[in-house]
Design a protein around this motif. Structure first.
Motif, PDB file in Angstrom:
ATOM      1  N   THR A 225      -4.152  -3.785  -9.362  1.00 27.88           N
ATOM      2  CA  THR A 225      -4.536  -2.415  -9.035  1.00 27.88           C
ATOM      3  C   THR A 225      -5.866  -2.093  -9.702  1.00 27.88           C
ATOM      4  OG1 THR A 225      -2.230  -1.701  -8.885  1.00 27.88           O
ATOM      5  CG2 THR A 225      -3.885   0.019  -9.168  1.00 27.88           C
ATOM      6  N   ARG A 226      -6.778  -1.560  -8.900  1.00 24.53           N
ATOM      7  CA  ARG A 226      -8.027  -1.063  -9.478  1.00 24.53           C
ATOM      8  C   ARG A 226      -7.965   0.454  -9.518  1.00 24.53           C
ATOM      9  NH1 ARG A 226     -12.866   1.226  -9.010  1.00 24.53           N
ATOM     10  NH2 ARG A 226     -14.646   0.301 -10.131  1.00 24.53           N
ATOM     11  N   SER A 227      -8.138   1.027 -10.733  1.00 25.32           N
ATOM     12  CA  SER A 227      -8.088   2.469 -10.925  1.00 25.32           C
ATOM     13  C   SER A 227      -9.474   2.978 -11.301  1.00 25.32           C
ATOM     14  CB  SER A 227      -7.096   2.841 -12.036  1.00 25.32           C
ATOM     15  OG  SER A 227      -5.799   2.392 -11.720  1.00 25.32           O
TER      16      SER A 227
ATOM     17  N   GLU B  40       2.780  -3.449 -16.977  1.00 27.48           N
ATOM     18  CA  GLU B  40       1.423  -3.229 -16.493  1.00 27.48           C
ATOM     19  C   GLU B  40       0.434  -3.477 -17.633  1.00 27.48           C
ATOM     20  OE1 GLU B  40       1.305   0.715 -14.967  1.00 27.48           O
ATOM     21  OE2 GLU B  40       2.719   0.311 -13.332  1.00 27.48           O
TER      22      GLU B  40
ATOM     23  N   GLN C 170      -6.915   4.847  -6.638  1.00 28.24           N
ATOM     24  CA  GLN C 170      -6.375   3.519  -6.888  1.00 28.24           C
ATOM     25  C   GLN C 170      -6.295   2.712  -5.593  1.00 28.24           C
ATOM     26  OE1 GLN C 170      -2.549   4.185  -8.830  1.00 28.24           O
ATOM     27  NE2 GLN C 170      -3.460   3.799 -10.828  1.00 28.24           N
TER      28      GLN C 170
ATOM     29  N   SER D  74      -4.664  -1.144  -4.435  1.00 27.90           N
ATOM     30  CA  SER D  74      -3.820  -2.219  -4.974  1.00 27.90           C
ATOM     31  C   SER D  74      -3.346  -3.149  -3.871  1.00 27.90           C
ATOM     32  CB  SER D  74      -2.617  -1.628  -5.714  1.00 27.90           C
ATOM     33  OG  SER D  74      -1.793  -0.886  -4.834  1.00 27.90           O
TER      34      SER D  74
ATOM     35  N   ASP E  16      -0.004  -5.990  -3.496  1.00 28.80           N
ATOM     36  CA  ASP E  16       1.233  -6.434  -4.135  1.00 28.80           C
ATOM     37  C   ASP E  16       1.913  -7.499  -3.289  1.00 28.80           C
ATOM     38  OD1 ASP E  16       1.818  -4.506  -6.529  1.00 28.80           O
ATOM     39  OD2 ASP E  16       1.184  -3.208  -4.894  1.00 28.80           O
TER      40      ASP E  16
END
Length: 446
Positions: A157-159, A221, A431, A433, A435
Protein backbone atom coordinates in the motif's frame (compact mmCIF):
# COMPACT_ATOMS: atom_id res chain seq x y z
CA UNK A 1 -48.51 -48.83 -27.71
CA UNK A 2 -48.63 -45.74 -29.92
CA UNK A 3 -50.78 -44.00 -27.30
CA UNK A 4 -48.21 -44.81 -24.62
CA UNK A 5 -45.43 -43.31 -26.75
CA UNK A 6 -47.50 -40.18 -27.34
CA UNK A 7 -48.20 -39.97 -23.62
CA UNK A 8 -44.48 -40.11 -22.80
CA UNK A 9 -43.72 -37.47 -25.46
CA UNK A 10 -46.41 -35.19 -24.06
CA UNK A 11 -45.23 -35.74 -20.49
CA UNK A 12 -41.65 -34.88 -21.44
CA UNK A 13 -42.85 -31.83 -23.34
CA UNK A 14 -44.65 -30.45 -20.29
CA UNK A 15 -41.67 -31.28 -18.08
CA UNK A 16 -39.41 -29.27 -20.34
CA UNK A 17 -41.98 -26.51 -20.42
CA UNK A 18 -41.86 -26.42 -16.62
CA UNK A 19 -38.07 -26.30 -16.32
CA UNK A 20 -37.97 -23.64 -19.04
CA UNK A 21 -40.16 -21.39 -16.88
CA UNK A 22 -38.20 -18.19 -15.99
CA UNK A 23 -39.40 -18.50 -12.39
CA UNK A 24 -37.13 -21.51 -11.91
CA UNK A 25 -34.15 -20.21 -13.88
CA UNK A 26 -30.73 -19.36 -12.52
CA UNK A 27 -30.12 -21.39 -9.36
CA UNK A 28 -26.45 -20.30 -9.38
CA UNK A 29 -24.53 -17.53 -11.12
CA UNK A 30 -24.08 -18.03 -14.88
CA UNK A 31 -20.72 -19.29 -16.11
CA UNK A 32 -20.42 -16.26 -18.39
CA UNK A 33 -21.13 -12.67 -17.37
CA UNK A 34 -21.02 -10.76 -20.66
CA UNK A 35 -24.63 -9.61 -21.37
CA UNK A 36 -24.35 -10.16 -25.13
CA UNK A 37 -22.97 -13.67 -24.74
CA UNK A 38 -25.70 -14.48 -22.22
CA UNK A 39 -28.36 -13.30 -24.63
CA UNK A 40 -26.89 -15.45 -27.42
CA UNK A 41 -26.87 -18.55 -25.20
CA UNK A 42 -30.46 -17.89 -24.08
CA UNK A 43 -31.53 -17.58 -27.74
CA UNK A 44 -29.76 -20.83 -28.65
CA UNK A 45 -31.37 -22.65 -25.74
CA UNK A 46 -34.81 -21.42 -26.79
CA UNK A 47 -34.24 -22.67 -30.35
CA UNK A 48 -33.28 -26.13 -29.08
CA UNK A 49 -36.32 -26.12 -26.80
CA UNK A 50 -38.54 -25.38 -29.81
CA UNK A 51 -37.02 -28.32 -31.69
CA UNK A 52 -37.64 -30.61 -28.72
CA UNK A 53 -41.37 -29.95 -29.00
CA UNK A 54 -41.30 -31.88 -32.26
CA UNK A 55 -38.76 -34.50 -31.16
CA UNK A 56 -38.68 -34.69 -27.33
CA UNK A 57 -36.63 -37.92 -27.21
CA UNK A 58 -33.68 -36.57 -29.22
CA UNK A 59 -30.80 -37.29 -26.81
CA UNK A 60 -28.36 -35.01 -28.63
CA UNK A 61 -30.68 -32.02 -28.33
CA UNK A 62 -31.52 -32.88 -24.74
CA UNK A 63 -27.82 -32.97 -23.92
CA UNK A 64 -27.25 -29.61 -25.66
CA UNK A 65 -30.22 -28.08 -23.83
CA UNK A 66 -28.87 -29.29 -20.47
CA UNK A 67 -25.37 -27.93 -21.12
CA UNK A 68 -26.71 -24.52 -22.16
CA UNK A 69 -28.82 -24.48 -18.99
CA UNK A 70 -25.66 -25.11 -16.95
CA UNK A 71 -23.94 -22.18 -18.66
CA UNK A 72 -26.92 -19.97 -17.74
CA UNK A 73 -26.81 -21.15 -14.11
CA UNK A 74 -30.15 -22.96 -14.43
CA UNK A 75 -28.99 -26.20 -12.79
CA UNK A 76 -32.50 -27.40 -11.95
CA UNK A 77 -33.42 -27.37 -15.64
CA UNK A 78 -30.29 -29.34 -16.52
CA UNK A 79 -31.05 -31.89 -13.78
CA UNK A 80 -34.60 -32.37 -15.04
CA UNK A 81 -33.37 -33.00 -18.59
CA UNK A 82 -30.60 -35.42 -17.53
CA UNK A 83 -33.05 -37.40 -15.39
CA UNK A 84 -35.42 -37.60 -18.36
CA UNK A 85 -32.54 -38.95 -20.46
CA UNK A 86 -31.96 -41.75 -17.93
CA UNK A 87 -35.58 -42.82 -18.37
CA UNK A 88 -34.81 -43.63 -22.02
CA UNK A 89 -31.20 -44.79 -21.55
CA UNK A 90 -30.48 -45.92 -17.94
CA UNK A 91 -26.95 -47.11 -18.83
CA UNK A 92 -25.36 -43.67 -19.31
CA UNK A 93 -22.55 -43.27 -16.75
CA UNK A 94 -21.61 -39.84 -18.11
CA UNK A 95 -25.12 -38.54 -17.41
CA UNK A 96 -25.02 -40.02 -13.91
CA UNK A 97 -21.71 -38.23 -13.33
CA UNK A 98 -23.20 -34.95 -14.58
CA UNK A 99 -26.19 -35.37 -12.26
CA UNK A 100 -23.93 -36.05 -9.28
CA UNK A 101 -21.89 -32.91 -9.98
CA UNK A 102 -25.01 -30.76 -10.46
CA UNK A 103 -26.62 -31.95 -7.23
CA UNK A 104 -23.29 -31.29 -5.48
CA UNK A 105 -23.29 -27.70 -6.77
CA UNK A 106 -26.81 -27.27 -5.35
CA UNK A 107 -25.64 -28.68 -1.97
CA UNK A 108 -28.05 -31.61 -2.34
CA UNK A 109 -25.45 -34.07 -1.06
CA UNK A 110 -27.59 -37.26 -0.62
CA UNK A 111 -28.71 -37.11 -4.27
CA UNK A 112 -25.20 -36.22 -5.41
CA UNK A 113 -23.74 -39.21 -3.55
CA UNK A 114 -26.40 -41.54 -4.98
CA UNK A 115 -25.64 -40.65 -8.61
CA UNK A 116 -21.86 -40.47 -8.19
CA UNK A 117 -21.72 -43.86 -6.50
CA UNK A 118 -23.84 -45.40 -9.27
CA UNK A 119 -21.20 -44.45 -11.87
CA UNK A 120 -18.85 -47.12 -10.46
CA UNK A 121 -21.28 -49.87 -11.54
CA UNK A 122 -20.53 -49.19 -15.23
CA UNK A 123 -16.75 -49.79 -15.18
CA UNK A 124 -15.82 -46.18 -16.11
CA UNK A 125 -12.29 -45.12 -17.19
CA UNK A 126 -9.68 -44.39 -14.52
CA UNK A 127 -9.91 -40.59 -14.97
CA UNK A 128 -13.69 -40.72 -14.42
CA UNK A 129 -13.21 -42.81 -11.28
CA UNK A 130 -10.74 -40.25 -9.92
CA UNK A 131 -13.24 -37.47 -10.57
CA UNK A 132 -16.00 -39.45 -8.82
CA UNK A 133 -13.78 -40.12 -5.81
CA UNK A 134 -12.77 -36.46 -5.52
CA UNK A 135 -16.43 -35.41 -5.42
CA UNK A 136 -17.34 -38.11 -2.93
CA UNK A 137 -14.51 -36.91 -0.68
CA UNK A 138 -15.74 -33.32 -1.08
CA UNK A 139 -19.25 -34.45 -0.06
CA UNK A 140 -17.88 -36.02 3.11
CA UNK A 141 -16.06 -32.76 3.90
CA UNK A 142 -18.99 -30.51 3.00
CA UNK A 143 -21.42 -32.63 5.01
CA UNK A 144 -19.18 -32.74 8.09
CA UNK A 145 -19.96 -30.93 11.31
CA UNK A 146 -16.81 -28.79 11.20
CA UNK A 147 -15.22 -27.17 8.16
CA UNK A 148 -11.90 -25.37 8.54
CA UNK A 149 -10.03 -23.01 6.25
CA UNK A 150 -6.86 -20.96 6.32
CA UNK A 151 -6.51 -17.73 4.34
CA UNK A 152 -3.17 -16.04 3.71
CA UNK A 153 -2.80 -12.57 2.22
CA UNK A 154 0.04 -10.23 1.36
CA UNK A 155 -0.03 -6.73 -0.09
CA UNK A 156 1.60 -3.39 -0.74
CA UNK A 157 0.00 0.00 0.00
CA UNK A 158 1.25 3.44 -0.89
CA UNK A 159 -0.11 6.17 1.41
CA UNK A 160 0.18 9.87 0.70
CA UNK A 161 -0.01 10.58 4.46
CA UNK A 162 1.72 7.60 6.07
CA UNK A 163 2.95 9.62 9.04
CA UNK A 164 -0.53 11.04 9.90
CA UNK A 165 0.90 14.47 9.15
CA UNK A 166 -0.86 17.84 9.30
CA UNK A 167 -1.98 19.35 5.99
CA UNK A 168 -1.71 23.03 6.99
CA UNK A 169 1.34 25.31 7.27
CA UNK A 170 -0.07 26.90 10.44
CA UNK A 171 -2.33 25.59 13.19
CA UNK A 172 -4.07 27.50 15.96
CA UNK A 173 -3.74 26.38 19.58
CA UNK A 174 -5.39 28.39 22.38
CA UNK A 175 -5.80 31.31 20.00
CA UNK A 176 -2.13 31.42 18.96
CA UNK A 177 -0.95 30.50 15.43
CA UNK A 178 1.94 28.05 15.36
CA UNK A 179 4.16 27.10 12.42
CA UNK A 180 4.01 23.42 11.47
CA UNK A 181 7.46 21.91 11.08
CA UNK A 182 8.32 19.98 7.94
CA UNK A 183 8.64 16.74 9.92
CA UNK A 184 5.02 17.11 11.07
CA UNK A 185 3.61 17.64 7.58
CA UNK A 186 2.18 15.01 5.26
CA UNK A 187 4.72 12.50 3.95
CA UNK A 188 4.27 9.43 1.75
CA UNK A 189 5.46 5.90 2.45
CA UNK A 190 5.02 2.27 1.40
CA UNK A 191 3.40 -0.28 3.72
CA UNK A 192 3.98 -4.01 3.43
CA UNK A 193 1.18 -6.03 5.01
CA UNK A 194 0.62 -9.66 5.90
CA UNK A 195 -2.72 -11.23 6.85
CA UNK A 196 -3.65 -14.66 8.14
CA UNK A 197 -7.00 -16.02 9.24
CA UNK A 198 -8.25 -19.39 10.43
CA UNK A 199 -11.99 -20.01 10.18
CA UNK A 200 -13.99 -22.92 11.59
CA UNK A 201 -17.63 -23.27 10.51
CA UNK A 202 -19.72 -25.58 12.66
CA UNK A 203 -22.92 -26.98 11.17
CA UNK A 204 -25.24 -27.59 14.12
CA UNK A 205 -27.37 -29.99 12.05
CA UNK A 206 -30.39 -27.90 12.92
CA UNK A 207 -33.48 -28.25 10.66
CA UNK A 208 -33.26 -24.55 9.79
CA UNK A 209 -29.49 -24.61 9.19
CA UNK A 210 -28.10 -22.87 12.31
CA UNK A 211 -24.32 -22.47 12.40
CA UNK A 212 -21.50 -21.30 14.66
CA UNK A 213 -18.40 -19.60 13.23
CA UNK A 214 -15.05 -19.33 14.98
CA UNK A 215 -12.52 -16.87 13.57
CA UNK A 216 -8.94 -16.11 14.47
CA UNK A 217 -6.97 -13.56 12.45
CA UNK A 218 -3.64 -11.74 12.50
CA UNK A 219 -2.53 -8.69 10.52
CA UNK A 220 0.85 -7.03 10.44
CA UNK A 221 1.63 -3.75 8.66
CA UNK A 222 5.22 -2.52 8.29
CA UNK A 223 6.19 0.87 6.86
CA UNK A 224 9.45 1.54 5.05
CA UNK A 225 10.31 4.86 6.74
CA UNK A 226 7.88 5.54 9.57
CA UNK A 227 8.34 2.38 11.61
CA UNK A 228 6.84 4.11 14.68
CA UNK A 229 3.47 3.59 12.91
CA UNK A 230 3.94 -0.16 12.37
CA UNK A 231 0.72 -1.83 13.44
CA UNK A 232 -0.25 -5.39 14.34
CA UNK A 233 -3.70 -6.73 15.20
CA UNK A 234 -4.97 -10.02 16.62
CA UNK A 235 -8.70 -10.83 16.55
CA UNK A 236 -10.75 -13.69 18.01
CA UNK A 237 -14.46 -13.87 17.21
CA UNK A 238 -17.34 -16.30 17.74
CA UNK A 239 -20.75 -15.82 16.19
CA UNK A 240 -23.91 -17.94 16.40
CA UNK A 241 -26.61 -17.70 13.73
CA UNK A 242 -30.20 -18.61 14.62
CA UNK A 243 -32.42 -19.10 11.55
CA UNK A 244 -36.01 -18.40 12.58
CA UNK A 245 -39.31 -19.64 11.22
CA UNK A 246 -40.84 -17.58 8.45
CA UNK A 247 -44.12 -15.78 9.02
CA UNK A 248 -46.41 -13.30 7.28
CA UNK A 249 -44.10 -10.39 8.17
CA UNK A 250 -40.59 -11.77 7.69
CA UNK A 251 -38.99 -14.02 5.09
CA UNK A 252 -35.82 -15.94 6.00
CA UNK A 253 -35.45 -14.15 9.37
CA UNK A 254 -32.36 -14.73 11.47
CA UNK A 255 -30.66 -13.59 14.67
CA UNK A 256 -26.87 -13.29 14.77
CA UNK A 257 -25.06 -13.03 18.11
CA UNK A 258 -21.31 -12.52 18.32
CA UNK A 259 -18.49 -11.93 20.76
CA UNK A 260 -15.26 -10.38 19.47
CA UNK A 261 -12.02 -9.52 21.18
CA UNK A 262 -9.00 -7.85 19.62
CA UNK A 263 -5.62 -6.40 20.54
CA UNK A 264 -3.77 -3.66 18.63
CA UNK A 265 -0.02 -3.10 18.85
CA UNK A 266 1.68 0.11 17.70
CA UNK A 267 5.42 -0.24 16.98
CA UNK A 268 5.23 -3.62 18.74
CA UNK A 269 3.83 -2.08 21.94
CA UNK A 270 0.28 -2.76 23.19
CA UNK A 271 -1.96 0.19 22.25
CA UNK A 272 -5.56 -0.96 22.56
CA UNK A 273 -7.67 -3.94 23.61
CA UNK A 274 -11.38 -4.40 22.99
CA UNK A 275 -14.24 -6.76 23.88
CA UNK A 276 -17.35 -6.38 21.76
CA UNK A 277 -20.79 -8.00 22.13
CA UNK A 278 -23.19 -7.73 19.21
CA UNK A 279 -26.83 -8.70 18.52
CA UNK A 280 -28.36 -8.47 15.03
CA UNK A 281 -31.75 -9.28 13.53
CA UNK A 282 -32.24 -9.53 9.78
CA UNK A 283 -34.80 -10.61 7.22
CA UNK A 284 -35.55 -10.63 3.51
CA UNK A 285 -38.39 -8.27 2.63
CA UNK A 286 -38.45 -9.65 -0.92
CA UNK A 287 -36.19 -11.66 -3.23
CA UNK A 288 -34.19 -8.47 -3.88
CA UNK A 289 -34.55 -6.53 -0.62
CA UNK A 290 -32.80 -7.34 2.71
CA UNK A 291 -32.88 -5.45 5.99
CA UNK A 292 -31.01 -5.89 9.27
CA UNK A 293 -30.78 -3.97 12.54
CA UNK A 294 -28.20 -4.51 15.25
CA UNK A 295 -26.82 -3.15 18.49
CA UNK A 296 -23.48 -3.64 20.20
CA UNK A 297 -21.49 -2.88 23.33
CA UNK A 298 -17.75 -2.37 23.02
CA UNK A 299 -15.44 -2.03 26.02
CA UNK A 300 -12.15 -0.39 25.02
CA UNK A 301 -8.96 -0.13 27.01
CA UNK A 302 -6.26 2.25 25.73
CA UNK A 303 -3.11 0.88 27.31
CA UNK A 304 -0.92 3.87 26.42
CA UNK A 305 -3.43 6.50 27.59
CA UNK A 306 -5.95 5.29 30.15
CA UNK A 307 -7.94 8.55 30.07
CA UNK A 308 -9.21 7.50 26.60
CA UNK A 309 -10.46 4.13 27.88
CA UNK A 310 -14.22 3.60 28.10
CA UNK A 311 -17.14 1.87 26.43
CA UNK A 312 -19.17 2.28 23.23
CA UNK A 313 -22.90 1.72 22.77
CA UNK A 314 -23.81 1.39 19.13
CA UNK A 315 -26.79 0.91 16.84
CA UNK A 316 -26.63 0.11 13.14
CA UNK A 317 -29.11 -0.38 10.32
CA UNK A 318 -28.30 -2.05 6.98
CA UNK A 319 -30.55 -1.93 3.93
CA UNK A 320 -29.45 -4.05 0.93
CA UNK A 321 -31.04 -4.21 -2.50
CA UNK A 322 -30.12 -6.47 -5.40
CA UNK A 323 -31.18 -4.56 -8.52
CA UNK A 324 -30.27 -7.46 -10.81
CA UNK A 325 -28.08 -10.55 -10.73
CA UNK A 326 -24.94 -8.45 -11.27
CA UNK A 327 -25.54 -5.37 -9.12
CA UNK A 328 -25.97 -4.93 -5.34
CA UNK A 329 -26.59 -1.69 -3.45
CA UNK A 330 -26.22 -1.37 0.32
CA UNK A 331 -26.97 1.57 2.61
CA UNK A 332 -25.72 1.44 6.18
CA UNK A 333 -26.34 3.80 9.10
CA UNK A 334 -24.34 3.61 12.32
CA UNK A 335 -24.82 5.59 15.54
CA UNK A 336 -22.26 5.28 18.33
CA UNK A 337 -21.82 6.90 21.71
CA UNK A 338 -18.46 6.67 23.46
CA UNK A 339 -18.13 7.28 27.20
CA UNK A 340 -14.50 7.64 28.27
CA UNK A 341 -12.79 8.18 31.62
CA UNK A 342 -11.82 11.70 30.54
CA UNK A 343 -14.97 13.78 29.99
CA UNK A 344 -13.54 15.59 26.95
CA UNK A 345 -13.11 12.23 25.19
CA UNK A 346 -16.89 11.59 25.25
CA UNK A 347 -18.36 11.74 21.74
CA UNK A 348 -21.46 10.98 19.69
CA UNK A 349 -21.01 9.80 16.11
CA UNK A 350 -23.44 9.35 13.21
CA UNK A 351 -22.21 7.78 10.01
CA UNK A 352 -23.70 6.79 6.66
CA UNK A 353 -22.18 4.45 4.11
CA UNK A 354 -23.31 3.63 0.59
CA UNK A 355 -21.86 0.55 -1.12
CA UNK A 356 -22.11 -0.72 -4.68
CA UNK A 357 -21.04 -4.15 -5.93
CA UNK A 358 -21.14 -5.30 -9.54
CA UNK A 359 -19.99 -8.44 -11.31
CA UNK A 360 -18.06 -7.55 -14.45
CA UNK A 361 -17.04 -9.64 -17.45
CA UNK A 362 -14.18 -12.16 -17.47
CA UNK A 363 -14.47 -12.85 -13.74
CA UNK A 364 -13.75 -9.32 -12.54
CA UNK A 365 -15.76 -7.83 -9.66
CA UNK A 366 -16.13 -4.13 -8.84
CA UNK A 367 -16.84 -2.72 -5.38
CA UNK A 368 -17.13 0.86 -4.23
CA UNK A 369 -18.12 2.61 -1.01
CA UNK A 370 -18.79 6.20 -0.01
CA UNK A 371 -19.10 7.21 3.64
CA UNK A 372 -19.85 10.37 5.60
CA UNK A 373 -19.71 10.71 9.37
CA UNK A 374 -19.91 13.43 11.98
CA UNK A 375 -18.45 13.19 15.46
CA UNK A 376 -19.15 15.69 18.25
CA UNK A 377 -17.34 15.72 21.59
CA UNK A 378 -19.49 16.79 24.52
CA UNK A 379 -16.84 18.60 26.59
CA UNK A 380 -14.01 20.99 25.65
CA UNK A 381 -10.52 19.51 25.77
CA UNK A 382 -7.86 21.35 27.78
CA UNK A 383 -6.15 24.05 25.66
CA UNK A 384 -7.84 22.97 22.40
CA UNK A 385 -11.53 23.50 23.26
CA UNK A 386 -14.55 21.73 21.76
CA UNK A 387 -13.79 19.21 19.02
CA UNK A 388 -16.11 18.38 16.13
CA UNK A 389 -15.03 16.22 13.21
CA UNK A 390 -16.49 15.53 9.78
CA UNK A 391 -15.01 12.56 7.89
CA UNK A 392 -15.63 11.81 4.21
CA UNK A 393 -14.14 8.83 2.41
CA UNK A 394 -14.49 6.73 -0.69
CA UNK A 395 -12.99 3.44 -1.83
CA UNK A 396 -12.86 1.65 -5.16
CA UNK A 397 -11.53 -1.84 -5.76
CA UNK A 398 -11.37 -4.36 -8.57
CA UNK A 399 -10.78 -8.04 -7.86
CA UNK A 400 -10.39 -11.19 -9.89
CA UNK A 401 -10.00 -14.83 -8.83
CA UNK A 402 -7.69 -17.26 -10.57
CA UNK A 403 -9.08 -20.04 -12.76
CA UNK A 404 -9.26 -22.41 -9.76
CA UNK A 405 -10.68 -19.66 -7.47
CA UNK A 406 -7.82 -20.16 -5.02
CA UNK A 407 -5.90 -16.92 -5.59
CA UNK A 408 -7.71 -13.57 -5.58
CA UNK A 409 -5.98 -10.41 -6.76
CA UNK A 410 -7.39 -7.06 -5.64
CA UNK A 411 -6.50 -3.51 -6.67
CA UNK A 412 -7.79 -0.69 -4.45
CA UNK A 413 -7.86 3.09 -4.33
CA UNK A 414 -9.17 5.01 -1.31
CA UNK A 415 -9.36 8.63 -0.19
CA UNK A 416 -10.05 9.94 3.33
CA UNK A 417 -10.57 13.53 4.40
CA UNK A 418 -11.03 14.58 8.04
CA UNK A 419 -12.19 18.12 8.79
CA UNK A 420 -12.07 19.24 12.41
CA UNK A 421 -12.80 22.28 14.54
CA UNK A 422 -9.27 21.76 15.95
CA UNK A 423 -6.61 22.32 13.31
CA UNK A 424 -4.25 19.67 14.58
CA UNK A 425 -6.78 16.95 13.72
CA UNK A 426 -7.17 18.03 10.07
CA UNK A 427 -6.06 15.05 7.98
CA UNK A 428 -6.28 13.69 4.45
CA UNK A 429 -4.85 10.53 2.92
CA UNK A 430 -4.83 8.88 -0.50
CA UNK A 431 -3.99 5.18 -0.68
CA UNK A 432 -3.36 2.80 -3.57
CA UNK A 433 -2.82 -0.89 -2.88
CA UNK A 434 -2.54 -4.32 -4.45
CA UNK A 435 -3.32 -7.50 -2.49
CA UNK A 436 -3.01 -11.23 -3.10
CA UNK A 437 -5.14 -13.65 -1.08
CA UNK A 438 -4.79 -17.42 -1.17
CA UNK A 439 -8.01 -19.16 -0.09
CA UNK A 440 -7.48 -22.86 -0.65
CA UNK A 441 -5.57 -23.96 2.44
CA UNK A 442 -8.13 -26.25 4.05
CA UNK A 443 -7.75 -27.16 7.68
CA UNK A 444 -9.64 -30.41 7.52
CA UNK A 445 -13.12 -31.42 8.66
CA UNK A 446 -14.79 -33.74 11.09
Amino acid sequence: MWRAVNYIRTLLFFSLLLVNNPILSENVSPVITDPEQLKAVETERQEIFNSLIEDPTNLDNLFKYANLSIILGDLEAAISVFEQMLIYEPDLPRIRLELGVLYFRLNAYPSAKLYLSSVKKYDPPEEVLKKVESFLEAIVEADSEFQCRHTIGIGLTRSSNANAGIDADFIEIAGFPLLVSEDSKTQADITKNFRYSYTVNQDLKHPRGDTVNYIFSLTDERLDKFDRFDMSTAVISINRIFNLEENSFFSRPFINTSVTGFMVLLADKALLSSQQYRLEFGSALSDQHFLSIGSYYDKRNFLMNDSKSGHINGLNLTNSYVTDKYFVTELKYDRTKFNAKAAWEHYLSNSYELRFSKQLSRGWAFNSSFSHSKRSHSRPAPVFGIRKDEINSFKLDFSKPSSDNCLVTKYSLSKNKNRSSIDIYERSNLQASVDLNYLCLTGGSS
